[in-house]
Design an enzyme around this catalytic site. Structure first.
Site, PDB file in Angstrom:
ATOM      1  CG  ASN A   1     -12.919 -11.611 -13.335  1.00 53.73           C
ATOM      2  OD1 ASN A   1     -12.625 -11.233 -14.470  1.00 53.73           O
ATOM      3  ND2 ASN A   1     -12.233 -12.539 -12.676  1.00 53.73           N
TER       4      ASN A   1
ATOM      5  CE  LYS B   1     -13.783 -15.708 -13.496  1.00 55.39           C
ATOM      6  NZ  LYS B   1     -13.859 -16.976 -12.804  1.00 55.39           N
TER       7      LYS B   1
ATOM      8  CG  HIS C   1      -8.909 -14.425 -10.685  1.00 53.37           C
ATOM      9  ND1 HIS C   1      -9.040 -15.719 -11.141  1.00 53.37           N
ATOM     10  CD2 HIS C   1     -10.148 -14.033 -10.293  1.00 53.37           C
ATOM     11  CE1 HIS C   1     -10.319 -16.073 -11.037  1.00 53.37           C
ATOM     12  NE2 HIS C   1     -11.006 -15.065 -10.530  1.00 53.37           N
TER      13      HIS C   1
ATOM     14  CD  GLU D   1     -10.511 -18.064 -13.537  1.00 55.02           C
ATOM     15  OE1 GLU D   1     -10.558 -17.037 -14.220  1.00 55.02           O
ATOM     16  OE2 GLU D   1     -11.515 -18.539 -12.954  1.00 55.02           O
TER      17      GLU D   1
ATOM     18  CD  GLU E   1     -12.624 -14.508  -6.850  1.00 60.40           C
ATOM     19  OE1 GLU E   1     -13.724 -14.094  -7.210  1.00 60.40           O
ATOM     20  OE2 GLU E   1     -11.709 -14.755  -7.659  1.00 60.40           O
TER      21      GLU E   1
ATOM     22  N   GLY F   1     -16.756 -20.971 -10.541  1.00 58.57           N
ATOM     23  CA  GLY F   1     -17.285 -21.549 -11.773  1.00 58.57           C
ATOM     24  C   GLY F   1     -17.822 -22.963 -11.615  1.00 58.57           C
TER      25      GLY F   1
ATOM     26  CB  SER G   1     -20.709 -20.398  -7.381  1.00 55.82           C
ATOM     27  OG  SER G   1     -19.889 -21.177  -8.246  1.00 55.82           O
TER      28      SER G   1
HETATM   29  P1  13P Z   1     -17.838 -17.422 -10.721  1.00 55.17           P
HETATM   30  O1  13P Z   1     -18.757 -16.375 -10.128  1.00 55.17           O
HETATM   31  O2  13P Z   1     -18.130 -17.724 -12.148  1.00 55.17           O
HETATM   32  O3  13P Z   1     -17.754 -18.630  -9.845  1.00 55.17           O
HETATM   33  O4  13P Z   1     -16.361 -16.767 -10.723  1.00 55.17           O
HETATM   34  C1  13P Z   1     -15.880 -16.153  -9.593  1.00 55.17           C
HETATM   35  C2  13P Z   1     -14.617 -15.461  -9.937  1.00 55.17           C
HETATM   36  O5  13P Z   1     -13.615 -16.085 -10.217  1.00 55.17           O
HETATM   37  C3  13P Z   1     -14.614 -13.997  -9.942  1.00 55.17           C
HETATM   38  O6  13P Z   1     -13.331 -13.490 -10.040  1.00 55.17           O
END
Ligand code: 13P
Length: 253
Positions: free
Chosen positions: A9, A11, A96, A98, A168, A174, A214
């Site tokens: 992803n 982002k 997601h 976010e 997740e 992150g 992560s």
């Molecule tokens: P990270 O791998 O940067 O923690 O992000 C995970 C994520 O949100 C994938 O959709």
């Protein structure tokens, strides 16, 4: 046997030049290396057609990071399931954390999007997971249960089999803080049990459940070795081929 998947992803990262460069690197990697899992990417919407051009033989599955709950019309800024279908995208991430955090997306909206994606022949990657507060309060099992049931349990057995779930935990996204393989496994098994209770074990056993939060080259293999973890949804580490390829190789013997 259910699919093993490593999905990146991206982002809101990379300009067009850098995005194309990473796609081409990934294409070369895929052409030169046998992988033991499917490889998918979800680049920013602006680069989806470019991704389809680069991966013109489907070497890498192309997903959007979100799609509209509406079919078409006056919804400024949105992209529709029909549009994704028309470029032959493989599917879309849905829900997601976010999107939930910054755009107030709810499980009820995710339910509409998941159904719409399936109706258009797209694979929904339905994301769920608890916040740090919810985990500290011991609510993580209940939170994930409610999220799963609200977003998915209007589907038929044939429909839910086509969904991919990405667990997740918000506190691991992150942050560099990863759920331990045991913590992730127990939630993955919990999700599978919830689905089995409604749809039967055979249906639950067909659904790929990815872990996200992560995942890095040095922890991927151990996470992927858990029985109910069928791959990963990778954020930061998907932005460099060197890291992403090592994560893909987490599925190698
Ligand atoms: P990270 O791998 O940067 O923690 O992000 C995970 C994520 O949100 C994938 O959709």
């Amino acid at each position: 046997m259910r699919k093993k998947i490593v999905a990146g992803n991206w982002k809101m990262n990379k300009n067009v030049t850098d995005a194309q460069q990473l796609m081409i690197q990934l294409l070369r990697y895929k052409n030169n290396n046998a992988t033991n899992c499917e490889v998918w990417i979800a680049p920013p919407a602006l680069y989806l057609t470019m991704a389809k051009d680069v991966f013109d033989k489907g070497q890498v599955g192309v997903f959007s990071q979100d799609m509209s709950a509406y079919e078409s019309g006056a919804y400024t800024g949105e992209i529709s399931a029909d549009m994704l279908q028309s470029i032959d995208a493989k599917g879309s991430l849905i829900g997601h954390s976010e999107r939930r955090q910054y755009h107030n997306e709810t499980d009820a909206q995710c339910n509409v999007k998941v159904k719409l994606a399936l109706d258009k022949g797209l694979i929904p990657v339905y994301c769920n997971g608890e916040t740090l507060e919810q985990r500290k309060a011991g609510q993580h099992f209940d939170v994930v249960k409610t999220q799963t049931e609200t977003a998915l349990f209007t589907l038929t057995a044939d429909e839910i089999k086509k969904v991919v779930i990405a667990y997740e935990p918000v506190w691991a996204i992150g942050t560099g803080e990863t759920a331990t393989p045991e913590q992730a496994q127990e939630i993955h098994a919990h999700i599978r049990n919830i689905i089995a209770a409604k749809y039967g074990q055979d249906v639950a056993d067909e659904i790929s459940i990815l872990y996200g939060g992560s995942v890095k080259p040095d922890n991927a293999k151990e996470i992927f070795s858990q029985p109910d973890i069928d791959g990963g949804l990778i954020g930061g580490a998907a932005l460099k081929l060197e890291d992403f390829s090592k994560i893909i190789e987490g599925f190698n013997a």
